[in-house]
Design a protein around this motif. Sequence first.
Motif, PDB file in Angstrom:
ATOM      1  N   UNK A 232       0.823  -1.216   0.000  1.00 34.09           N
ATOM      2  CA  UNK A 232       0.000   0.000   0.000  1.00 34.09           C
ATOM      3  C   UNK A 232       0.857   1.266   0.000  1.00 34.09           C
ATOM      4  N   UNK A 233       2.018   1.199   0.627  1.00 36.61           N
ATOM      5  CA  UNK A 233       2.909   2.356   0.620  1.00 36.61           C
ATOM      6  C   UNK A 233       3.500   2.599  -0.763  1.00 36.61           C
ATOM      7  N   UNK A 234       3.803   1.530  -1.473  1.00 43.60           N
ATOM      8  CA  UNK A 234       4.433   1.614  -2.793  1.00 43.60           C
ATOM      9  C   UNK A 234       3.551   0.900  -3.809  1.00 43.60           C
ATOM     10  N   UNK A 235       2.398   1.492  -4.163  1.00 43.52           N
ATOM     11  CA  UNK A 235       1.420   0.800  -5.000  1.00 43.52           C
ATOM     12  C   UNK A 235       1.942   0.530  -6.404  1.00 43.52           C
ATOM     13  N   UNK A 236       1.974  -0.750  -6.748  1.00 43.20           N
ATOM     14  CA  UNK A 236       2.487  -1.150  -8.059  1.00 43.20           C
ATOM     15  C   UNK A 236       1.368  -1.454  -9.044  1.00 43.20           C
ATOM     16  N   UNK A 237       0.113  -1.395  -8.595  1.00 42.18           N
ATOM     17  CA  UNK A 237      -1.017  -1.708  -9.469  1.00 42.18           C
ATOM     18  C   UNK A 237      -2.061  -0.601  -9.372  1.00 42.18           C
ATOM     19  N   UNK A 238      -2.899  -0.446 -10.396  1.00 42.47           N
ATOM     20  CA  UNK A 238      -3.984   0.536 -10.311  1.00 42.47           C
ATOM     21  C   UNK A 238      -4.911   0.290  -9.130  1.00 42.47           C
ATOM     22  N   UNK A 239      -5.140  -0.983  -8.784  1.00 42.86           N
ATOM     23  CA  UNK A 239      -6.047  -1.301  -7.680  1.00 42.86           C
ATOM     24  C   UNK A 239      -5.525  -0.755  -6.361  1.00 42.86           C
ATOM     25  N   UNK A 240      -4.231  -0.877  -6.123  1.00 44.45           N
ATOM     26  CA  UNK A 240      -3.647  -0.371  -4.888  1.00 44.45           C
ATOM     27  C   UNK A 240      -3.725   1.152  -4.816  1.00 44.45           C
ATOM     28  N   UNK A 241      -3.767   1.797  -5.957  1.00 47.40           N
ATOM     29  CA  UNK A 241      -3.958   3.251  -5.965  1.00 47.40           C
ATOM     30  C   UNK A 241      -5.425   3.627  -5.808  1.00 47.40           C
ATOM     31  N   UNK A 242      -6.314   2.803  -6.358  1.00 49.55           N
ATOM     32  CA  UNK A 242      -7.748   3.090  -6.273  1.00 49.55           C
ATOM     33  C   UNK A 242      -8.252   3.072  -4.833  1.00 49.55           C
ATOM     34  N   UNK A 243      -7.723   2.169  -3.997  1.00 53.56           N
ATOM     35  CA  UNK A 243      -8.232   2.088  -2.623  1.00 53.56           C
ATOM     36  C   UNK A 243      -7.941   3.349  -1.829  1.00 53.56           C
ATOM     37  N   UNK A 244      -7.069   4.209  -2.339  1.00 47.87           N
ATOM     38  CA  UNK A 244      -6.780   5.465  -1.646  1.00 47.87           C
ATOM     39  C   UNK A 244      -7.860   6.516  -1.850  1.00 47.87           C
ATOM     40  N   UNK A 245      -8.969   6.166  -2.504  1.00 44.07           N
ATOM     41  CA  UNK A 245     -10.033   7.158  -2.737  1.00 44.07           C
ATOM     42  C   UNK A 245     -10.579   7.830  -1.474  1.00 44.07           C
ATOM     43  N   UNK A 246     -10.814   7.257  -0.329  1.00 39.87           N
ATOM     44  CA  UNK A 246     -10.468   5.883   0.041  1.00 39.87           C
ATOM     45  C   UNK A 246     -11.660   4.938  -0.063  1.00 39.87           C
ATOM     46  N   UNK A 247     -11.355   3.655  -0.258  1.00 41.35           N
ATOM     47  CA  UNK A 247     -12.349   2.595  -0.190  1.00 41.35           C
ATOM     48  C   UNK A 247     -12.087   1.793   1.087  1.00 41.35           C
ATOM     49  N   UNK A 248     -13.035   1.734   1.970  1.00 46.17           N
ATOM     50  CA  UNK A 248     -12.989   1.000   3.241  1.00 46.17           C
ATOM     51  C   UNK A 248     -12.096   1.673   4.284  1.00 46.17           C
ATOM     52  N   UNK A 249     -10.914   2.133   3.884  1.00 48.05           N
ATOM     53  CA  UNK A 249     -10.009   2.764   4.834  1.00 48.05           C
ATOM     54  C   UNK A 249     -10.584   4.065   5.377  1.00 48.05           C
ATOM     55  N   UNK A 250     -10.340   4.350   6.649  1.00 46.78           N
ATOM     56  CA  UNK A 250     -10.575   5.681   7.190  1.00 46.78           C
ATOM     57  C   UNK A 250      -9.359   6.531   6.839  1.00 46.78           C
TER      58      UNK A 250
END
Length: 320
Positions: A232-250
């Motif tokens: 998550x710190x070093x997102x190598x895929x689009x999905x790992x970047x998408x969750x920073x919208x954030x999705x689920x995470x506070x």
Amino acid sequence: MTLSGGGAALAALVAAVPGATAVTLVTVSGEGSEVRCHGREFAGGPETTADTGYELGSVTKTFTALLLAELADRGAVTLDDPLSAHLPGTADCTLHQLATHTAGLPRLPPGLLRSALPQWYRNPYAAFDDDRLLAAPVRPRSPGRVRYSNFGVALLGRALAERTGTPYPELLAELVCAPLGLTATDCAEQAPGRALGHRRGRPLPPWRIPGLPAAGALRSTGRDLLRYLTAHLDPATPALRTVRLPLAWSLRRTTYFHSGGTRGCTAFVGFDPERGTALAALANTGPFLGSRFVQTAYDTLPALTPRRGLVSSRGEDEIS
């Protein structure tokens, strides 16, 4: 990577969770990455290691969000898909709303509380299976407002399974866990090397949540969570970047975090991409009134040394 040891942060976590026999602390910072462990998997049992497994509870939701993002990147779904497109007869709230707790759904599925009460302090969700989840009425109220919902994320996971024709545990293993090298993260209720859950010092049976796996069924280890947070710190895929919208995470300022609790374990994960720091904290006792374990973990994250070249001038508030 340190596989066992001490340290002030670990000592503070141990002090914040009386009754736990096992505590694990994972950190990523400018000083490197570590997995520090304390105690034994159960009284008189093996020493806790980086490979000791814990129940993650609601931290599972961050994995479900990453699964959603991965399927969206593959074109199997879109974030704006209505739930009813994948689970006919439900509601038109979107998958994005389910992942962000803005669908207007209650915290628990209607009907669950009644079946949960007899086992409230041990395994309250054990009698609520997949059939009962699909039979529960989906009636959004005030969509758009944040209303934390285990029900909503459980439906999200069930919708993704329906869309792909693959049960949630297998789908998560294939699209999230395997690509990240998470070899000990799964929904299995029994496995060797697990910390035994406790409540008020008493051992508990493994957590069961058959109808809501996407909301809270995962188990993982310090070693796997180190890999998970580093990704998550070093997102190598689009999905790992998408969750920073954030999705689920506070999200508070630049810190992403989530806590979780079962009757027998407590978990916290967080990462700050601006500082390049991350932390996971795990204990084999469930949350209790007055516990400072999650707050202590949250307070430890901004105290980690930033990676070189990453500077932050902000402070942190307490979790409300």
